[in-house]
Enzyme design. Structure first.
Site, PDB file in Angstrom:
ATOM      1  N   PRO A 106      48.570 126.013  38.334  1.00 43.15           N
ATOM      2  CA  PRO A 106      49.504 124.636  38.468  1.00 43.15           C
ATOM      3  C   PRO A 106      49.798 124.859  38.445  1.00 43.15           C
ATOM      4  CG  PRO A 106      47.395 125.221  37.153  1.00 43.15           C
ATOM      5  CD  PRO A 106      47.348 126.120  37.080  1.00 43.15           C
ATOM      6  N   THR A 107      50.535 123.778  39.570  1.00 39.56           N
ATOM      7  CA  THR A 107      52.364 123.511  39.504  1.00 39.56           C
ATOM      8  C   THR A 107      53.087 123.353  38.294  1.00 39.56           C
ATOM      9  OG1 THR A 107      52.085 123.214  41.494  1.00 39.56           O
ATOM     10  CG2 THR A 107      54.111 122.282  40.881  1.00 39.56           C
ATOM     11  N   GLY A 108      54.029 123.658  37.901  1.00 37.32           N
ATOM     12  CA  GLY A 108      54.127 123.472  37.003  1.00 37.32           C
ATOM     13  C   GLY A 108      53.877 123.385  35.365  1.00 37.32           C
ATOM     14  N   CYS A 109      53.122 124.133  35.358  1.00 33.45           N
ATOM     15  CA  CYS A 109      52.423 125.140  34.796  1.00 33.45           C
ATOM     16  C   CYS A 109      53.347 126.038  33.844  1.00 33.45           C
ATOM     17  CB  CYS A 109      51.312 125.639  35.198  1.00 33.45           C
ATOM     18  SG  CYS A 109      50.207 127.261  33.739  1.00 33.45           S
ATOM     19  N   ILE A 110      53.915 126.395  32.772  1.00 32.78           N
ATOM     20  CA  ILE A 110      55.246 126.612  31.779  1.00 32.78           C
ATOM     21  C   ILE A 110      54.675 127.512  30.494  1.00 32.78           C
ATOM     22  CG2 ILE A 110      56.635 126.558  33.876  1.00 32.78           C
ATOM     23  CD1 ILE A 110      57.523 124.226  31.077  1.00 32.78           C
TER      24      ILE A 110
END
Lengths: 110, 99, 135
Positions: A106-110
């Site tokens: 996922p994009t923005g998975c931090i």
């Protein structure tokens, strides 16, 4: 890297995500779930299928917060919460479910 | 002679420079962001219509389609695919790319 | 890159304060990588719960043109992702009226709901921001 089921090969990246989305099928999902030590039930499939639909619509894998909200909207509040989703995918619903669904991380998975 | 422009007309002056140098009888091919120049209502539409009186103007269809501009192309612009692109390069002894 | 970010303050004191972030998009999609890069940073920024605005000016308005289809050029069509922004609670999308007009476009040509602003209003909106990210 990759794996093979019934003569069909699936390419994966260094973290085990499918490289080619189009290669995904149920067999691949079952294999990836096993690797993640997730036993697939109907509830698991529901989330996995939801993710594939989401990706098809928006061309991204959603961040976990966004996934939770979107699931709540579509499948009801009893499923749209992190407790429910973490029970299904203990190591992170976005990360694990996305991997099983054959989506990128996922994009923005931090 | 074939002139190729791949920059948006409202971002870079590549098209302006091309239009001031292209001689009558030349072919101008627009590719990548250059295709915006042949879409209806763009600020450069009058300039494109004028050059079309003396030059052949072509635009690469896949680039128009990628940008969602396929239905708004100025009449008289010749739309080409990648094979057409190759043909244009082969037909013309010299090619100037306005990068 | 302190210049382009306007100096993001990462001190512990500032945690919890909401700042006004604007992403200013000026490039057409596909010809350069700016549009896609911007979109990815926007999605990541959503995790920080800031007051995020997206501004589309100049060729940036082309990013949200309807009807994009990239099979022919072999690149990923990322235009559907703009429609996911709402789910990320990014709902402030502003498009410059003059930029649309110079390109023969209207609000109806855009694939997401936006607020169309005049150039003067866009300039004023830029002044209100704490942080500007330029693409």
């Amino acid at each position: 890297m990759g794996f093979e089921i019934n003569g069909k090969t699936y390419e994966t990246d260094e973290e085990g995500y499918l490289v080619n989305l189009a290669e995904w099928d149920e067999e691949a999902a079952k294999y990836l779930a096993k690797e993640e030590k997730v036993e697939m039930t109907e509830s698991h499939w529901e989330v996995v299928n939801f993710l594939r639909e989401y990706y098809n619509d928006y061309q991204i894998a959603p961040a976990v917060r966004v996934l939770t909200k979107a699931i709540g909207k579509k499948l009801g509040p009893e499923k749209g919460n992190s407790k429910y989703l973490y029970e299904l995918f203990p190591y992170g619903p976005a990360k694990q479910a996305c991997k099983i669904a054959g989506l990128p991380k996922p994009t923005g998975c931090i | 002679m074939l002139h190729i422009v791949n920059k948006s007309p409202l971002e870079k002056n590549a098209l302006d420079s091309c239009l001031t140098h292209a001689q009558a009888g030349s072919t101008i091919l627009l590719i990548e962001d250059g295709v915006y120049a042949v879409t209806k209502g763009n600020k450069v539409e009058p300039a494109m219509k004028k050059v079309m009186e003396s030059c052949t103007v072509c635009a690469l269809w896949p680039d128009l389609e990628a940008r969602g501009m396929q239905d708004t192309v100025i009449d008289g612009v010749k739309q080409v695919d990648y094979n057409g692109f190759v043909d244009l390069v082969a037909e013309n002894a010299t090619v100037q790319s306005w990068l | 890159m302190t210049e382009s970010t306007g100096g993001i303050d990462m001190d512990e004191d500032s945690s919890g304060t909401v700042k006004k972030f604007a992403f200013i998009n000026r490039k057409a999609p596909y010809g350069t990588v700016y549009a896609l890069e911007s979109l990815e940073v926007v999605l990541i920024s959503a995790a920080f719960d800031q007051d995020v605005s997206l501004m589309f000016i100049d060729d940036g308005v082309y990013q949200i043109k309807k009807g994009q289809g990239t099979k022919g050029i072999g690149m990923k069509n990322f235009s559907p992702t703009y429609r996911a922004l709402e789910g990320y609670d990014i709902e402030k999308l502003y498009v410059e009226k003059e930029s649309l007009e110079e390109r023969g476009l209207t609000e109806a040509d855009l694939l997401v709901d936006v607020e169309v602003l005049s150039r003067a209003d866009m300039a004023a909106l830029m002044e209100e921001q704490d942080v500007i990210l330029s693409f």
